[in-house]
Design an enzyme around this catalytic site. Structure first.
Site, PDB file in Angstrom:
ATOM      1  CG  HIS A  82      -3.599 -10.429  15.199  1.00 45.54           C
ATOM      2  ND1 HIS A  82      -4.758 -11.020  15.682  1.00 45.54           N
ATOM      3  CD2 HIS A  82      -4.223  -9.429  14.664  1.00 45.54           C
ATOM      4  CE1 HIS A  82      -5.894 -10.530  15.135  1.00 45.54           C
ATOM      5  NE2 HIS A  82      -5.471  -9.273  14.521  1.00 45.54           N
ATOM      6  CG  LEU A 138      -2.056  -1.072   1.275  1.00 44.32           C
ATOM      7  CD1 LEU A 138      -2.898  -1.009   2.298  1.00 44.32           C
ATOM      8  CD2 LEU A 138      -2.762  -0.994  -0.038  1.00 44.32           C
ATOM      9  CB  ALA A 139       3.520   2.564   2.238  1.00 44.69           C
ATOM     10  CG  LEU A 141      -5.246  -2.138   5.554  1.00 43.19           C
ATOM     11  CD1 LEU A 141      -6.869  -2.755   5.253  1.00 43.19           C
ATOM     12  CD2 LEU A 141      -4.200  -2.676   4.670  1.00 43.19           C
ATOM     13  CD  GLU A 149       4.561  -4.043   8.988  1.00 44.55           C
ATOM     14  OE1 GLU A 149       3.977  -4.353   8.248  1.00 44.55           O
ATOM     15  OE2 GLU A 149       4.850  -5.081  10.008  1.00 44.55           O
ATOM     16  NE  ARG A 209      -5.281  -6.035  16.201  1.00 47.80           N
ATOM     17  CZ  ARG A 209      -4.949  -5.734  14.957  1.00 47.80           C
ATOM     18  NH1 ARG A 209      -3.771  -5.260  14.572  1.00 47.80           N
ATOM     19  NH2 ARG A 209      -5.943  -5.728  13.995  1.00 47.80           N
TER      20      ARG A 209
END
Lengths: 247, 666, 217
Positions: free
Chosen positions: B290, B67-68, B470, B454, B355
């Site tokens: 997670h 995405l980045a 995201l 990230e 989380r």
């Protein structure tokens, strides 16, 4: 369980390949198919033989990088990706043939690794909506009826793995392409480029050397995301319309 | 600063704990002063412009197409710069952003439930346990709304309501519904949107795509990042690519744990090589574990699979009250013998605690011997996630509509039917909040080297909220970097650089030498065996719970393992062909260096904060205890040389708008 | 290319239905059949010369045949070119006999067509025993009193049925008329119905003749 694997080995793009037989022992049914190959590769490495090259990345069924022809079936006997196939789908004593995707538009790079760049070039030909960053209107300014949004989503689930091409007796990429045509064509945002998109993508597809579709349906049966044959119908319909409108 | 005399056996006198040195603090992050809601506008306005005619003459290299990276490449291509985009996969569409399931946050307030940019900002700072920068987080919340507009325009098929408008859900313990989603495949749909925009620019000729290429070195000339050395993974050729600026968008380093939810190829090499060339690495020990992953089934396991934590919205988490029941069929354990431990300990949040808390409590009950599922090693590592009540309340169809693909995935992997038997889950490494240090402009400590997504450390502090990864990737790629890099590029065109320049030749030679080194060791152990061993060390000592003793031990173990690696690794095959063992060797070699830095960072941070729990820093009832007076800073580490010790630079975190509080979810 | 295939195929579907209707006239007697044969030749006269429409139609059919066969050959050779290295093992998930048989069935039909035209249209040779010179109806009856002629026809009709079964559905798909599950079901049903109707419809006259239900006088 113990298995006999017959695996395609090919040293490079131009090298001649051959099937090589490897027995594997003590395979757990909880292993994924690729983990079984990892185990084999560790053994080969220990014996001083070069490990078998195969593609995989996310190993959770979404990136589309993995893909093997397993005993004649794309991604093997289940409706899923190779990485999500588990050894419990096989039985002790099975003989399994493992081959790369075979299509001239997907040339073999090494062993089980193929080059699927042709799919990227099909997308380049028109598989997008032209919306430069920053030019977008407010998201709620264009409502999309839920059935259309759902159908677009269904088609957009394609992961571009190439199983459709691998399974097709004609090595056609129509299911992949139809999925993109349907995804973008269902949405209001996709309308302005709809005609040009289908014409340009089909032209690129043919140029890449994929075969034509003869409506056999192997693609859809092999698709790990269960993309239905509808999308090819949609592609044909859009193409007919576009040609009639003189695109 | 708490210092002790404890040091690892291989310590160096004069260093803190014998392992690191302390350097000058970082005073300026380049965030403009003033009201927080004006800062980004101010920065955008003050960033110099580049004449459209000049953009063609300016080149940018972008490593990574998630995405980045994908969004940045597309956007810079649209703007008219010359972009070269690199990914190690066979296509940019494979980047691991694709695997994100749950959704993407945006402060649209479509539900009119009290959400706002400020609230998203507030929640993110709080969720990050007050270890992120206010200015950055506010900007993230601010551009979040643009992301949704942009993605919808590209044709991302978000979930919609019957009226045709976008649907939202509440996610990860947040009390407003601000998460946009596309069933359980949000990451995939967003990535395909960015990928299509990228391919459009490839067709337009503004972006040149190099897939199956791995960046192995950054080229720094006169203190500025001017290019990369990459290996063509198909031909094995070592290539030099030069440009006016370099962007690293190469993702996180969770694979240092060997087992993680990252892709097989996810690695730290791009950022680690940059670190060795002078880019500071910030907060490396901040990793996110997670809570809802499918447990490890056996020694052969190659990766872990995450299931969206949205499952916690309707599933109830429990373990047997008595260890004796752990082997029983869960359906035969009566209600009174079950311990719904999250509901018991945190009555107001229950199963929806953040989380880090859900993960740590799962570890605690398993460590008590109440875990379920198969034994791996000496422990059963799993807790039940039970949909029985949801199925009674909602109908199987409604559950399938909401979670169908996740439950199917679970069944495919485990062979158990979650509609009948409670699922088993266990925490797994999922995301790394740490990464290369960047300023407000996303520029690292090497001028001209920018880091997005990230791969940088910037926005999540010590813990990332669900559906925010995201958001950050796309915010950086579409809306932040294109403005800030513009300011840098406006100073160009930079001096023309030849491939024969000394620094370029040297970078290339070092890559060549390294490749040859791997092939020439001809030892006994496979790359994977080293990777697994490193992973075990990291998980054991630098995972959810850390202690000084464990970390010191880990540092020693890693040093020993690294030493053995360079003497005894076995990489077969040749350099001039596709060679997956060789690729892995390079990645593991870098993980072996990173792992040590992570342990050093964890060691120095003697507080429990965000995603990690420090045994020496807890409240009387065993909850995490932060020390804001001592540790409210970003730890930016400078490479200390091959045989030197890393140097710590502290960047103090100042909270002007959000009051620092001890988190409480009770 | 595929649309040419589908379009020409659709023309054939229409043609075989008309042809079948004509054949069934034999049940009304030799005279009715001959009258029909003559009618085809006088259709649209005097606007068109004698047999003008028939020739127009024949030209169209020949063009369609060339197009159909050529596009079939083109698709086939393209498919071969798209996978020059074959699989060692290939298991079909659901490709059924009908779709695999499209090519070979098509070739068989083409061969049959040659035989059929030689027999009834071009040479009009008579393998039977009835005097049929200049009498198409009698020629038909005379021919189908011979068992092996009937057998050839029946085999050809099986091929035709399978070809139509897949062809009709395939054409709707290619033309983009099978956009959802319901439409696809309808297309498949239509394919089945057309395949059955034509093969049964064509099979009736020869069988009736062979078993003596229709006689020459």
């Amino acid at each position: 369980m113990n298995l006999t694997l017959k695996i395609w080995r090919q040293a490079g793009p131009k090298a001649k390949g051959e099937m090589v037989t490897y027995p594997v022992t003590d395979i757990s049914e909880d292993m994924s198919f690729l983990e079984m190959l990892d185990v084999l590769n560790e053994q080969l490495n220990a014996r001083g033989e070069e490990p078998i090259a195969f593609d995989s990345d996310c190993r959770e069924g979404i990136c589309g990088m993995c893909g093997l022809m397993i005993s004649g079936k794309a991604h093997g006997p289940e409706v899923t990706t190779t990485c999500q196939l588990h050894m419990r789908s096989f039985s002790d004593g099975d003989e399994i043939t493992i081959e790369p995707w075979r299509a001239d538009a997907f040339p073999v790079i090494k062993d089980l690794v193929v080059d699927r760049g042709s799919f990227d070039r099909i997308i380049q030909a028109g598989g997008f909506i032209s919306a430069n960053t920053g030019s977008a209107p407010e998201a709620h300014s264009v409502p999309v009826p839920k059935p259309k949004a759902d159908r677009a989503f269904m088609a957009a689930a394609c992961i571009g793995c190439g199983a459709c091409v691998a399974a097709c007796p004609n090595a056609s990429g129509m299911l992949f392409m139809g999925a993109k045509i349907t995804h973008l064509g269902e949405l209001p945002q996709g309308q302005p480029e709809r005609d040009a998109r289908v014409v340009n993508m089909v032209s690129q597809h043919d140029h890449e050397g994929f075969g034509g579709c003869t409506n056999i349906g192997e693609c859809s049966s092999a698709c790990p995301k269960e993309i239905p044959l509808d999308v090819i119908n949609q592609l044909n319909k859009d193409l007919r319309g576009a040609l009639m409108r003189g695109e | 600063m708490t210092t002790t005399s404890t040091t690892p056996s291989s310590s160096v006198p004069g260093l803190v704990h014998g392992v690191y040195a302390e350097g000058e603090p970082i005073r300026d992050t380049k965030a403009p002063p003033g009201p927080i809601d004006r800062r980004w506008n101010t920065r955008k306005f003050e960033a110099s412009l580049v004449n459209p005619a000049n953009r063609r003459k300016l080149s940018v290299i972008i490593v990574g197409t998630g995405l980045a990276g994908g969004a940045a490449a597309a956007t810079l291509g649209e703007a008219g710069y010359q972009v070269k985009s690199f990914c190690y996969q066979d296509s940019p569409r494979r980047a691991h952003s694709i695997a994100a399931q749950g959704g993407i946050n945006a402060a649209k307030n479509y539900k009119e439930d009290g959400d706002s940019v400020y609230r998203l900002f507030y929640d993110t700072v709080k969720g990050g346990d007050y270890r992120s920068r206010e200015s950055n987080v506010y900007r993230l919340a601010e551009v979040s709304t643009n992301i949704i507009d942009q993605c919808v325009a590209q044709g991302v098929p978000f979930a919609r309501e019957y009226g045709g408008l976008l649907d939202n859900r509440s996610f990860g313990g947040v009390q407003v519904s601000r998460t946009f989603y596309a069933r359980g495949q949000t990451g995939q749909q967003l990535l395909i949107g960015a990928y299509q925009a990228l391919e459009r620019q490839v067709a337009a000729g503004t972006v040149e795509m190099f897939s199956r290429h791995e960046m192995l070195e950054v080229v720094v000339v006169d203190g500025k990042a001017r290019g990369i050395i990459a290996r063509d993974l198909v031909t094995g050729e070592i290539e030099t690519h030069l440009a006016d600026a370099v962007v690293l968008a190469s993702g996180g380093y969770g694979n240092v744990f060997y087992l993680s939810t990252n892709a097989m190829g996810s690695n730290v090499t791009a950022t680690w090589r940059a670190h060795r060339k002078g880019a500071h690495f910030a907060n490396p020990c901040y990793t996110q574990i997670h809570p809802t992953c499918i447990p490890v089934a056996g020694e052969h396991q190659s990766k872990l699979t995450l299931m969206s934590e949205s499952l916690r919205n309707d599933g109830r988490i429990w373990v047997p009250k008595n260890a004796a029941d752990c082997e029983k069929d869960p359906r035969e354990i009566p209600e009174e013998d079950r311990d719904y431990y999250l509901e018991r300990i945190y009555p107001s949040f229950g199963n929806l605690v953040p989380r880090d808390i859900a993960s740590r409590q799962a570890k605690n009950v398993c460590d008590e011997g109440r875990g379920v599922g198969p034994k791996v090693g000496d422990f059963r590592r799993g807790v039940y996630l039970d949909f029985t009540d949801a199925l009674k309340r909602m109908s199987a169809e409604a559950v399938a509509e909401k979670y169908g693909n996740l439950l199917d995935m679970y069944q495919r992997i485990t062979g158990e039917n979650p509609y009948e038997v409670p699922m088993r889950i266990y925490p797994a490494v999922h995301y790394t909040m740490g990464g290369l240090w960047v300023d407000y402009d996303l520029q690292s400590s090497i001028p001209g080297l920018f880091v997005t997504g990230e791969a940088n450390f910037s926005d999540h502090g010590a813990n990332r909220l669900g559906a925010s990864a995201l958001m950050q990737g796309l915010a950086d790629g579409y809306f932040v970097l294109p403005h800030t890099i513009r300011d840098y590029l406006a100073r160009g065109p930079f001096e023309k650089l030849e491939e024969s320049h000394e620094a370029v030749v040297e970078a290339r030679a070092s890559v060549d030498a390294r490749v040859q080194k791997f092939l020439s060791i001809k030892g006994d152990r496979s790359v994977d065996s080293f990777h697994k061993e490193l992973g075990n060390i990291m998980w054991e000592f630098c995972g959810m719970e850390r202690s000084e003793e464990g970390l010191l031990k880990a540092i020693d173990l890693i040093r020993g393992l690294r030493d053995e690696f360079w003497r005894n690794v076995k990489v077969l095959g040749a350099a001039d062909t596709l060679n997956q063992s060789l690729e892995k060797a390079g990645r593991v070699a870098d993980f072996l260096e990173l792992g040590e830095l992570m342990c050093i960072d964890a060691l120095h941070r003697r507080e429990s904060c965000g995603g990690h729990f420090r045994a020496e820093s807890q409240t009387e009832d065993g909850e995490a205890l932060r020390h804001d007076d001592e540790y409210a800073y970003v730890a930016a580490w400078e490479w200390g040389g091959q045989d030197g010790a890393p140097v710590l630079h502290k960047e103090d975190l100042v909270y002007e708008f959000v009051e620092m509080k001890q988190r409480s979810y009770k | 290319m595929k649309m040419l295939m589908a379009g020409s195929g659709a023309l054939f579907v229409f043609y075989v239905l008309v042809h079948m209707y004509g054949n069934l006239k034999i049940f009304a007697g030799v005279d009715a059949f001959n009258e029909y044969a003559e009618h085809l030749r006088t259709l649209f006269t005097p606007f068109l010369p004698y047999a003008g429409f028939l020739w127009l139609f024949r030209v169209l059919l020949i063009a369609a045949l060339v197009a159909h066969a050529w596009s079939a050959f083109y698709l086939w050779s393209r498919a071969r070119g798209a996978r020059t290295t074959r699989y060692v093992a290939k298991a079909a998930a659901r490709a059924t006999v009908k779709s695999k048989m499209m090519r070979w069935g098509g070739v068989a039909l083409l061969l049959f067509l040659v035989w059929h035209l030689l027999q009834f249209t071009i040479v009009k040779f008579n393998v039977g025993s009835l005097p049929a010179e200049g009498n198409p109806g009698l020629l038909v009856i005379s021919s189908f009193q011979v068992w092996w002629v009937v057998l050839i026809y029946l085999l050809a009709l099986v091929a035709l049925g399978l070809h139509l079964y897949h062809g009709v559905w395939s054409a709707t798909q290619t033309l983009g008329w099978a956009g959802n599950a319901a439409a696809r079901r309808r297309a498949k049903t239509l394919g089945t119905v057309i395949a059955l109707v034509t093969s049964v419809g064509f099979a009736l006259p020869p069988l009736a003749i062979l078993f003596g239900l229709v006689k020459g006088s």
